[in-house]
Scaffold this active site. Structure first.
Site, PDB file in Angstrom:
ATOM      1  N   ASP A 180      13.874 156.561 125.814  1.00  0.00           N
ATOM      2  CA  ASP A 180      14.976 157.243 125.125  1.00  0.00           C
ATOM      3  C   ASP A 180      15.116 158.656 125.650  1.00  0.00           C
ATOM      4  OD1 ASP A 180      13.315 159.064 123.706  1.00  0.00           O
ATOM      5  OD2 ASP A 180      13.298 157.849 121.886  1.00  0.00           O
ATOM      6  N   GLY A 181      16.208 159.315 125.234  1.00  0.00           N
ATOM      7  CA  GLY A 181      16.452 160.697 125.638  1.00  0.00           C
ATOM      8  C   GLY A 181      17.745 160.835 126.406  1.00  0.00           C
ATOM      9  N   GLY A 182      18.768 161.338 125.726  1.00  0.00           N
ATOM     10  CA  GLY A 182      20.008 161.698 126.397  1.00  0.00           C
ATOM     11  C   GLY A 182      20.919 160.550 126.796  1.00  0.00           C
ATOM     12  N   PRO A 225      14.030 155.688 116.021  1.00  0.00           N
ATOM     13  CA  PRO A 225      13.669 156.179 114.687  1.00  0.00           C
ATOM     14  C   PRO A 225      14.073 157.637 114.552  1.00  0.00           C
ATOM     15  CG  PRO A 225      11.727 156.115 116.100  1.00  0.00           C
ATOM     16  CD  PRO A 225      12.855 155.484 116.876  1.00  0.00           C
ATOM     17  N   ARG A 229      12.676 167.703 121.248  1.00  0.00           N
ATOM     18  CA  ARG A 229      12.603 168.434 119.976  1.00  0.00           C
ATOM     19  C   ARG A 229      11.230 169.045 119.718  1.00  0.00           C
ATOM     20  NH1 ARG A 229      16.823 166.977 116.637  1.00  0.00           N
ATOM     21  NH2 ARG A 229      15.717 166.812 114.675  1.00  0.00           N
ATOM     22  N   SER A 253      12.786 155.329 110.736  1.00  0.00           N
ATOM     23  CA  SER A 253      11.848 156.453 110.617  1.00  0.00           C
ATOM     24  C   SER A 253      11.201 156.432 109.241  1.00  0.00           C
ATOM     25  CB  SER A 253      12.603 157.771 110.803  1.00  0.00           C
ATOM     26  OG  SER A 253      11.811 158.853 110.347  1.00  0.00           O
ATOM     27  N   ARG A 257      20.506 160.847 118.651  1.00  0.00           N
ATOM     28  CA  ARG A 257      21.620 161.655 118.132  1.00  0.00           C
ATOM     29  C   ARG A 257      22.945 160.885 118.035  1.00  0.00           C
ATOM     30  NH1 ARG A 257      18.418 164.854 121.404  1.00  0.00           N
ATOM     31  NH2 ARG A 257      17.448 166.666 120.441  1.00  0.00           N
ATOM     32  N   TYR A 277       3.267 157.491 111.424  1.00  0.00           N
ATOM     33  CA  TYR A 277       2.312 158.377 112.108  1.00  0.00           C
ATOM     34  C   TYR A 277       0.902 157.930 111.779  1.00  0.00           C
ATOM     35  CZ  TYR A 277       6.594 161.068 112.139  1.00  0.00           C
ATOM     36  OH  TYR A 277       7.902 161.453 112.308  1.00  0.00           O
ATOM     37  N   HIS A 323      10.845 162.916 122.588  1.00  0.00           N
ATOM     38  CA  HIS A 323      11.335 163.170 121.234  1.00  0.00           C
ATOM     39  C   HIS A 323      12.684 163.901 121.282  1.00  0.00           C
ATOM     40  CE1 HIS A 323       9.348 162.919 117.113  1.00  0.00           C
ATOM     41  NE2 HIS A 323      10.551 163.348 116.825  1.00  0.00           N
ATOM     42  N   ARG A 332      23.890 158.562 126.771  1.00  0.00           N
ATOM     43  CA  ARG A 332      25.227 158.760 126.192  1.00  0.00           C
ATOM     44  C   ARG A 332      26.281 157.884 126.860  1.00  0.00           C
ATOM     45  NH1 ARG A 332      21.971 160.705 123.581  1.00  0.00           N
ATOM     46  NH2 ARG A 332      21.711 162.836 122.861  1.00  0.00           N
TER      47      ARG A 332
HETATM   48  C1  LIG Z   1      17.737 164.223 113.778  1.00  0.00           C
HETATM   49  C2  LIG Z   1      16.620 163.522 114.490  1.00  0.00           C
HETATM   50  C3  LIG Z   1      15.510 163.103 113.758  1.00  0.00           C
HETATM   51  C4  LIG Z   1      14.459 162.452 114.416  1.00  0.00           C
HETATM   52  N1  LIG Z   1      13.412 161.983 113.674  1.00  0.00           N
HETATM   53  C5  LIG Z   1      12.423 161.277 114.279  1.00  0.00           C
HETATM   54  C6  LIG Z   1      11.392 160.675 113.519  1.00  0.00           C
HETATM   55  O1  LIG Z   1      11.365 160.789 112.295  1.00  0.00           O
HETATM   56  N2  LIG Z   1      10.442 159.991 114.196  1.00  0.00           N
HETATM   57  C7  LIG Z   1      10.459 159.831 115.545  1.00  0.00           C
HETATM   58  O2  LIG Z   1       9.580 159.183 116.102  1.00  0.00           O
HETATM   59  N3  LIG Z   1      11.451 160.351 116.288  1.00  0.00           N
HETATM   60  C8  LIG Z   1      12.426 161.065 115.695  1.00  0.00           C
HETATM   61  N4  LIG Z   1      13.461 161.566 116.465  1.00  0.00           N
HETATM   62  C9  LIG Z   1      13.485 161.344 117.925  1.00  0.00           C
HETATM   63  C10 LIG Z   1      14.233 160.062 118.301  1.00  0.00           C
HETATM   64  O3  LIG Z   1      13.503 158.918 117.945  1.00  0.00           O
HETATM   65  C11 LIG Z   1      14.465 159.974 119.814  1.00  0.00           C
HETATM   66  O4  LIG Z   1      13.247 160.104 120.491  1.00  0.00           O
HETATM   67  C12 LIG Z   1      15.463 160.987 120.365  1.00  0.00           C
HETATM   68  O5  LIG Z   1      16.447 161.301 119.421  1.00  0.00           O
HETATM   69  C13 LIG Z   1      16.094 160.407 121.627  1.00  0.00           C
HETATM   70  O6  LIG Z   1      16.963 161.310 122.219  1.00  0.00           O
HETATM   71  P1  LIG Z   1      18.560 161.337 121.975  1.00  0.00           P
HETATM   72  O7  LIG Z   1      18.750 161.950 120.629  1.00  0.00           O
HETATM   73  O8  LIG Z   1      19.032 162.211 123.068  1.00  0.00           O
HETATM   74  O9  LIG Z   1      19.086 159.933 122.053  1.00  0.00           O
HETATM   75  C14 LIG Z   1      14.515 162.229 115.824  1.00  0.00           C
HETATM   76  C15 LIG Z   1      15.654 162.641 116.533  1.00  0.00           C
HETATM   77  C16 LIG Z   1      16.693 163.282 115.893  1.00  0.00           C
HETATM   78  C17 LIG Z   1      17.887 163.693 116.696  1.00  0.00           C
END
Ligand SMILES: Cc1cc2nc3c(=O)[nH]c(=O)nc-3n(C[C@H](O)[C@H](O)[C@H](O)COP(=O)(O)O)c2cc1C
Length: 370
Positions: A284-286, A79, A256, A108, A308, A131, A253, A288
């Site tokens: 999730d996370g990284g 999401p 972030r 999302s 991403r 949420y 996340h 690629r």
């Molecule tokens: C631009 C962006 C917006 C995101 N918005 C949400 C969101 O609205 N809700 C949420 O649970 N996670 C959000 N995420 C986190 C992603 O669900 C995910 O945990 C994360 O992007 C995974 O890492 P990766 O970008 O390295 O694949 C967001 C991530 C990005 C990059």
């Protein structure tokens, strides 16, 4: 004309040229010093795989299931708010790409298109992310809207109660758009100072007071299976399963919200151990590379999600770009499995990995004997 990208990093490079600078930073960026963002790749790259020979790998099957739904490979779309930052078709394009590929997209609640419009466009299973709101009726109302529209699971993001500090967005004065999903609501004044997917400060509608009791409450109220997202400890994973979650997403996340945490792959084994089969575990996370998926699966994840990379695909080529990103990951995972002597997702186990150099192990044994 630039040659076609051959991997996700090259997709990002082209996307960076095409995107508005503020949008690129919003997508690529992370909290404060972005230390864990960088370390995520270092840790994933430092885990080694062990190729195995003379195994019949002529037939390989990458399919699996998540919450009982078949997916063609263990990668889902995470999401992520506002796909509209990357392409005009936004989530309509990504939902079609995921569905046609044969995997799940998690939408999302901060989507650029309404959850109903995305459900209409979707060609495969879709889950809805939201949420806990201060207004319990709103929490239930969103879930009910998602259920009525055809979403088959509810993903509750637990790690986004507090406003994070994202310095790229501050420097860029980045203000993301409000999602039409919230258009009908009386939300009062919002200030999206930090990022479109971040809570908006004191006036925000997200509930910072939630505890495990609230998860148990929601699990009792909705018919949809609950997936919790943002779990970074074994204990929280166990509590999630005990409180009614059917799946947990090991996630920070995309780094972030908080910098200098563990990377997700580091905590994955602890989560898998403590959940003890009582819920499905995704990560999730990284991610690629196909090899990253393979490593996560070997350490006990049932599936991974990408955030991403879906934006990079969208920015470069809309729906076809997202399909291409998914296809690249599939082809890389397929090759990795074949070379490691594994032909099914279930057969990817810890025996296929080696974390510490064999030379280091040799020296450790020698030193222990002294
Ligand atoms: C631009 C962006 C917006 C995101 N918005 C949400 C969101 O609205 N809700 C949420 O649970 N996670 C959000 N995420 C986190 C992603 O669900 C995910 O945990 C994360 O992007 C995974 O890492 P990766 O970008 O390295 O694949 C967001 C991530 C990005 C990059």
């Amino acid at each position: 004309m630039a040659p076609d990208p051959v991997n996700i990093y090259e997709y990002e490079a082209i996307a960076k040229e095409r995107l508005d600078h503020g949008d690129y930073d919003f997508i690529a960026g992370a909290a404060t010093d972005e230390i864990t963002l960088h370390r995520t790749r270092q840790v994933l790259d430092s885990i080694v795989m062990k190729p195995r020979m003379m195994v019949d790998v002529s037939q390989r099957d990458l399919s699996t299931t998540v919450l009982g739904q078949k997916i063609n490979m263990p990668v889902m779309l995470a999401p992520a708010g506002n796909h509209g930052a990357a392409h005009i078709d936004a989530e309509l394009a990504s939902a079609k790409a995921a569905g046609d590929f044969g995997t799940v997209m998690v939408l999302s609640s901060h989507s650029a298109k309404t959850l109903e419009d995305v459900a209409e466009a979707a060609t495969g299973p879709i889950w809805f992310q939201q949420y806990f709101f201060k207004d319990k009726e709103l929490t239930l109302g969103m879930a009910a809207r998602a259920e009525a529209a055809g979403y088959s699971a509810l993903c509750l993001t637990l790690d986004a109660k507090i406003v994070p500090k994202r310095e790229r967005n501050i420097r860029n004065n980045y203000v993301g758009p409000e999602s039409p999903n919230y258009a009908a609501l009386e939300l009062g004044t919002h200030s999206w100072t930090f990022a479109a997917d971040a809570p908006a400060g004191p006036a925000d509608i997200r509930d910072q007071a939630t505890t495990w009791d609230d998860l148990e409450w929601l699990a009792g109220e909705t018919k949809l299976p609950i997936v919790v997202k943002g779990i970074m400890t074994g204990e929280d994973a166990r509590r999630s399963a005990e409180s009614g979650a059917k799946a947990v997403i090991v996630s920070n996340h995309g780094t972030r919200y908080l910098d200098t945490t563990f990377t997700t792959i580091e905590v994955l084994p602890e989560v898998v151990e403590q959940v003890d089969g009582k819920a499905e575990v995704y990560m999730d996370g990284g991610v690629r590379r196909g090899a990253d998926i393979f490593k996560a699966l070997a350490l006990g994840a049932r599936s991974v999600l990408i955030g991403r990379p879906l934006f990079w695909g969208l920015a470069v080529n809309g729906e076809a770009g997202v399909s291409s990103v998914l296809t690249m990951l599939r082809d890389e995972l397929d090759a990795t499995m074949g070379i490691c002597g594994r032909t099914t997702i279930d057969s990817i186990d810890l025996d296929t990995l080696g974390g510490i150099s064999p030379l280091q192990q040799l020296f450790d044994r020698r030193d222990a004997g002294r």
